[in-house]
Enzyme design. Structure first.
Site, PDB file in Angstrom:
ATOM      1  N   ASP A  66       0.851  -1.191   0.000  1.00 37.42           N
ATOM      2  CA  ASP A  66       0.000   0.000   0.000  1.00 37.42           C
ATOM      3  C   ASP A  66       0.890   1.245   0.000  1.00 37.42           C
ATOM      4  O   ASP A  66       1.660   1.471   0.943  1.00 37.42           O
ATOM      5  CB  ASP A  66      -0.904  -0.029   1.242  1.00 37.42           C
ATOM      6  CG  ASP A  66      -1.838   1.168   1.302  1.00 37.42           C
ATOM      7  OD1 ASP A  66      -2.525   1.425   0.304  1.00 37.42           O
ATOM      8  OD2 ASP A  66      -1.874   1.848   2.343  1.00 37.42           O
ATOM      9  N   THR A  99      -2.883   5.667  -4.455  1.00 34.72           N
ATOM     10  CA  THR A  99      -1.777   6.455  -3.903  1.00 34.72           C
ATOM     11  C   THR A  99      -0.491   6.224  -4.684  1.00 34.72           C
ATOM     12  O   THR A  99       0.252   7.166  -4.972  1.00 34.72           O
ATOM     13  CB  THR A  99      -1.554   6.111  -2.422  1.00 34.72           C
ATOM     14  OG1 THR A  99      -1.420   4.686  -2.283  1.00 34.72           O
ATOM     15  CG2 THR A  99      -2.711   6.567  -1.577  1.00 34.72           C
ATOM     16  N   THR A 100      -0.218   4.970  -5.028  1.00 26.84           N
ATOM     17  CA  THR A 100       1.004   4.663  -5.784  1.00 26.84           C
ATOM     18  C   THR A 100       0.946   5.324  -7.157  1.00 26.84           C
ATOM     19  O   THR A 100       1.941   5.883  -7.631  1.00 26.84           O
ATOM     20  CB  THR A 100       1.177   3.147  -5.922  1.00 26.84           C
ATOM     21  OG1 THR A 100       1.153   2.551  -4.617  1.00 26.84           O
ATOM     22  CG2 THR A 100       2.489   2.805  -6.597  1.00 26.84           C
ATOM     23  N   ASP A 393      -9.095   0.124   1.746  1.00 28.20           N
ATOM     24  CA  ASP A 393      -8.991   0.833   0.461  1.00 28.20           C
ATOM     25  C   ASP A 393     -10.184   0.498  -0.430  1.00 28.20           C
ATOM     26  O   ASP A 393     -10.767   1.388  -1.065  1.00 28.20           O
ATOM     27  CB  ASP A 393      -7.694   0.446  -0.261  1.00 28.20           C
ATOM     28  CG  ASP A 393      -6.481   1.162   0.312  1.00 28.20           C
ATOM     29  OD1 ASP A 393      -6.671   2.051   1.168  1.00 28.20           O
ATOM     30  OD2 ASP A 393      -5.345   0.827  -0.069  1.00 28.20           O
TER      31      ASP A 393
END
Length: 555
Positions: A66, A99-100, A393
């Site tokens: 994550d 997010t990545t 998530d």
């Protein structure tokens, strides 16, 4: 650092300890720092992404892929790198996932910007070009996005499964996806117009080790991981009157240090009887409320436990504040802070059942109580922790999709299509900003390239094939990393929320522009914030991301 006056005399404006990095050196330094952060998480992207093992200063281990968790746990002490981490945190807060992607795109934007800077294109032109491209990209995402109804369970489940693929929750993603969609629908409320409100306060996640993830369950109510305070108390109570208490059922202690001198045994006996009477009074007050079950946020004295057990009242102590607030919604009762002031309306109603296999209480309210608990099970603590991150998530992503009502094809399909449209848009942009718009389009294609790399595929061949498909009007064409083929990923069930893509574009662009706008770094002390390494040395890079080491001599 000095500045010459008209008379030729130097004027000292900075202390000897201060350091300064200017112009291209500052830009190169900032871009290197930001790209190092992006590189740190790139390998985790996609279904075939790898995990990171993070060991903190206390020796606690976290295994995850994550993005935001990795960046938060890493010991990064660098102001520019921290600006990029804010991208991940904003993405997590606003969209729940991606997010990545956001961080990787920010890093790639800066890499492409560096190439433009080397061509003597002014940062202002690049910033304006990126801004124009970001605005156009968001419009294109909205144009490409497809509408999804809040009750379209099949499509919402695909969104949940896509979010969980590649994470700890992947092996049981079908079962967990069903639970996630059902949970979100339980806490979704239709509002006026097309909007659907999803109140995540009514959704709790509890974890349990020693069981398989496939045994995870969704419970319409609350789960309290506590034992009854006394063995003689009932384990389950149907249609119970429930008292939620935020007052200790104990002998009240004096506010100041008190000393009691006992001169004979009768005084000691009298003192004990007074304490006992005080406890009895508190228990009587509980009995008078008519409560069958008491959940207490504070302590319950041993003697009070005995009295409550004799009355057949089930009592649980030291319940977490968050659980008390959640129980208040489930049982439709108020948390009482003073037994002297209990109103009949404060008493809630619920079925309270004890599951001896799980050592938990299940508290189920009536049909009007729409609070639910997702009980996640896993074999070990590390497995459960990663499962919880993946499911959290996915919950946020499905909630965002229900609220927003738009989805796009995944597998890099949306990025390649938007990049293709941005190149057409670039022709209408005048000046050097056109090059920045094209650089923005190239940066978006990082996502399918990294997806291919992480799956062990040839990224260039994949990108060529994807571009060709999109040139032929196949706007849903994306990469299936499991087969290695370019296909209609929407039909394959790889579906992502449009809002997360838009947010990633916005966050990445604003962070990149913020970094590009800096042409001077002035530090009050040594620019190397890694205090363990005083020797920066020119060209030392980020000092292992532990500090700004390496810019020490760049003046």
């Amino acid at each position: 650092m000095s500045q010459r006056m008209a008379q030729g005399q130097p004027m000292i404006v900075m202390s000897d300890e201060s350091q300064r990095v200017k112009d291209k050196d500052a830009q190169e330094y900032n871009i290197s720092a930001a790209r190092a952060v992006a590189e740190a998480v790139r390998s985790t992207l996609g279904p075939k992404g790898m995990d990171k093992m993070l060991v903190d200063s206390m020796g606690d281990v976290t295994i995850t892929n994550d993005g935001v968790t990795i960046l938060k746990e890493m010991d990064i002490d660098n102001p520019t790198a921290e600006m990029i981490i804010e991208v991940a945190e904003t993405q997590e807060d606003e969209a729940g996932d991606g997010t990545t992607t956001a961080v990787a795109v920010a890093g790639e934007l800066l890499k492409n910007a560096q190439d433009l800077l080397e061509q003597d294109i002014h940062p202002t032109a690049i910033i304006k070009g990126f801004h124009l491209a970001s605005q156009q990209a968001r419009e294109e995402v909205d144009d490409i996005a497809e509408h999804v109804e809040p009750d379209d369970e099949a499509l919402l489940q695909k969104v949940a499964e896509t979010s969980m693929t590649g994470k700890g929750a992947e092996l049981d993603k079908e079962h967990l996806g069903q639970l996630i969609v059902e949970a979100i629908q339980q806490v979704a409320v239709d509002t006026e117009g097309d909007e659907t409100l999803v109140d995540m306060d009514f959704l709790k996640i509890e974890t349990q080790t020693g069981r398989s993830a496939s045994e995870s369950d969704l419970l319409k109510g609350a789960v309290i991981d506590k034992d009854p305070v006394h063995d003689d108390m009932p384990k389950s109570v149907g249609d119970a009157d429930v008292l939620l208490l935020n007052e200790a059922v104990e002998v009240e202690e004096a506010n100041v240090d008190t000393e009691v001198n006992v001169t004979d045994p009768s005084q000691l006996q009298q003192f004990i009887e007074q304490e006992e009477a005080q406890l009895k009074q508190k228990v009587e007050q509980i009995i008078d409320t008519g409560a069958d079950v008491v959940f207490c946020q504070k302590g319950i004295d041993d003697m009070a436990q005995h009295y409550l057990a004799k009355e057949g009242i089930l009592a649980v102590r030291r319940v977490k504040k968050s659980d008390m607030e959640f129980l208040s919604e489930i049982v439709d009762g108020a948390v009482v802070s003073d037994l002297d002031d209990v109103d009949p309306a404060d008493i809630g109603h619920a079925d309270v059942d004890r599951d001896d296999a799980d050592d938990m209480f299940y508290v189920t309210g009536d049909e009007n109580a729409h609070g639910v608990t997702l009980l996640l099970r896993g074999s070990t603590e590390h497995v459960v922790d990663e499962l919880e991150r993946g499911v959290t998530d996915a919950l946020d992503v499905v909630a965002s999709t229900v609220r927003d009502g738009r989805v796009v094809a995944g597998g890099g399909a949306i990025e390649v299509e938007v990049a293709n449209r941005l190149r057409d848009y670039a022709d209408s942009v005048e000046g050097r900003e056109q090059l920045a718009v094209e650089a923005f389009a190239d940066a978006l294609e990082l996502i399918p390239r990294v997806l291919a790399e992480n799956a062990g595929l040839d990224s260039i061949d994949t990108l060529v094939e994807l571009r060709a498909a999109h040139e032929n009007g196949q706007h849903r064409a994306g990469l299936n990393v499991f087969s290695g083929d370019v296909e209609d990923t929407f039909e394959s069930g790889v579906v992502e929320p449009a809002h997360a893509k838009e947010q990633a574009l916005t966050s990445a662009t604003e962070a990149a522009n913020l970094v590009l706008k800096i042409d001077d770094i002035i530090s009050a002390g040594d620019l190397s914030t890694d205090k363990g390494d005083d020797e920066g040395g020119a060209g030392g890079g980020m000092g292992g991301m532990g500090g700004m080491g390496g810019m020490g001599g760049a003046m």
